[in-house]
Design an enzyme around this catalytic site. Structure first.
Site, PDB file in Angstrom:
ATOM      1  CE1 TYR A   1     -14.535  29.111   3.888  1.00 11.56           C
ATOM      2  CE2 TYR A   1     -16.493  29.859   2.840  1.00 11.56           C
ATOM      3  CZ  TYR A   1     -15.699  29.792   4.072  1.00 11.56           C
ATOM      4  OH  TYR A   1     -16.093  30.278   5.213  1.00 11.56           O
TER       5      TYR A   1
ATOM      6  NE  ARG B   1     -19.504  27.612   2.830  1.00 10.79           N
ATOM      7  CZ  ARG B   1     -19.096  27.440   4.187  1.00 10.79           C
ATOM      8  NH1 ARG B   1     -17.878  26.714   4.159  1.00 10.79           N
ATOM      9  NH2 ARG B   1     -19.148  28.240   5.051  1.00 10.79           N
TER      10      ARG B   1
ATOM     11  CG  HIS C   1     -10.213  27.684  10.504  1.00  8.57           C
ATOM     12  ND1 HIS C   1     -11.551  27.207  10.567  1.00  8.57           N
ATOM     13  CD2 HIS C   1      -9.638  27.745  11.756  1.00  8.57           C
ATOM     14  CE1 HIS C   1     -11.680  27.314  11.970  1.00  8.57           C
ATOM     15  NE2 HIS C   1     -10.493  27.258  12.521  1.00  8.57           N
TER      16      HIS C   1
ATOM     17  N   PRO D   1     -19.900  21.638   8.854  1.00  7.23           N
ATOM     18  CG  PRO D   1     -21.069  23.235  10.089  1.00  7.23           C
ATOM     19  CD  PRO D   1     -20.007  22.212  10.394  1.00  7.23           C
ATOM     20  CG  ASN D   2     -22.904  25.294   5.325  1.00 11.53           C
ATOM     21  OD1 ASN D   2     -24.023  24.624   4.740  1.00 11.53           O
ATOM     22  ND2 ASN D   2     -22.656  25.655   6.449  1.00 11.53           N
TER      23      ASN D   2
ATOM     24  CD  GLU E   1      -8.998  25.780  15.421  1.00 14.87           C
ATOM     25  OE1 GLU E   1      -8.488  25.840  16.374  1.00 14.87           O
ATOM     26  OE2 GLU E   1      -9.842  26.763  15.130  1.00 14.87           O
TER      27      GLU E   1
ATOM     28  CB  ALA F   1     -20.390  27.891  11.243  1.00 11.87           C
TER      29      ALA F   1
ATOM     30  NE  ARG G   1     -14.542  35.070   6.176  1.00 16.22           N
ATOM     31  CZ  ARG G   1     -15.051  33.799   6.040  1.00 16.22           C
ATOM     32  NH1 ARG G   1     -14.533  32.410   6.102  1.00 16.22           N
ATOM     33  NH2 ARG G   1     -16.479  33.768   5.650  1.00 16.22           N
TER      34      ARG G   1
ATOM     35  CG  ASN H   1     -12.343  23.719   8.344  1.00 15.91           C
ATOM     36  OD1 ASN H   1     -13.116  24.296   9.205  1.00 15.91           O
ATOM     37  ND2 ASN H   1     -12.153  24.000   7.062  1.00 15.91           N
TER      38      ASN H   1
HETATM   39  C1  DQA Z   1     -13.883  28.267   7.774  1.00 17.00           C
HETATM   40  C2  DQA Z   1     -14.116  29.377   8.536  1.00 17.00           C
HETATM   41  C3  DQA Z   1     -15.421  29.358   9.308  1.00 17.00           C
HETATM   42  O1  DQA Z   1     -15.678  30.768   9.852  1.00 17.00           O
HETATM   43  C4  DQA Z   1     -16.607  29.294   8.434  1.00 17.00           C
HETATM   44  O2  DQA Z   1     -17.836  29.239   9.035  1.00 17.00           O
HETATM   45  C5  DQA Z   1     -16.634  27.980   7.823  1.00 17.00           C
HETATM   46  C6  DQA Z   1     -15.224  27.730   7.027  1.00 17.00           C
HETATM   47  C7  DQA Z   1     -12.883  27.949   6.793  1.00 17.00           C
HETATM   48  O3  DQA Z   1     -12.517  26.968   6.343  1.00 17.00           O
HETATM   49  O4  DQA Z   1     -12.293  28.981   6.544  1.00 17.00           O
HETATM   50  O5  DQA Z   1     -17.291  27.332   7.333  1.00 17.00           O
HETATM   51  O6  DQA Z   1     -13.917  27.118   8.890  1.00 17.00           O
END
Ligand code: DQA
Length: 145
Positions: free
Chosen positions: A24, A19, A101, A11-12, A99, A78, A108, A75
């Protein structure tokens, strides 16, 4: 023989580039697709990128990967920190899973420090920005041979 690597995004991440760019960065999901395709192509493989804001759609794509992909870069955004269902889906997949991020989740908030997906992932890359996806695809290519 070239294989398919799924690049799954939660998501997002459709808003990547717009964003919270301080966290990011300014690169977009199209940039992610381009760098992943380049690295995979150099190794004779191909990528398919998928993004969804919906947990069930991510699970469906992991289930499709069972038939269509040799490896997964994910990825989960959340859902990383909440989804036993995505972990269970990944546990049905037999190939390598990395995985990714974009941000360093360990630097964080405390709620980002735990990942359900890490219980399945063969490798974890965090805090390398969008370049982390390219690193993940590179690693997948060495695992696939
Ligand atoms: C994320 C880190 C997550 O905590 C966050 O909710 C994201 C992006 C990252 O790519 O740094 O949406 O996965």
């Amino acid at each position: 023989m070239g294989k398919t690597i799924y690049i799954l995004n939660g998501p997002n991440l459709n808003l990547l580039g717009k964003r919270e760019p301080d966290i990011y960065g300014h690169e977009t999901l199209a940039d992610v697709e381009r760098v992943c395709a380049t690295v995979a192509g150099e190794n004779g493989h191909a990528v398919r990128l998928f993004q969804s804001n919906h947990e069930g759609e991510i699970i469906d794509s992991i289930q499709r990967a069972r038939d269509e992909a040799a490896a997964i870069v994910i990825n989960p955004a959340a859902f990383t920190h909440t989804s036993v269902a995505i972990l269970d889906a990944l546990n049905t997949f037999e190939g390598p899973v990395i995985e990714v991020h974009i941000s360093n989740i360990h630097k964080r908030e405390a709620f980002r420090h735990h990942s359900y997906v890490s219980l399945r992932a063969d490798g974890v890359i965090a805090g390398c920005g969008v370049e982390g996806y390219a690193l993940a695809v590179r690693r997948i290519c060495s695992l696939l041979g």
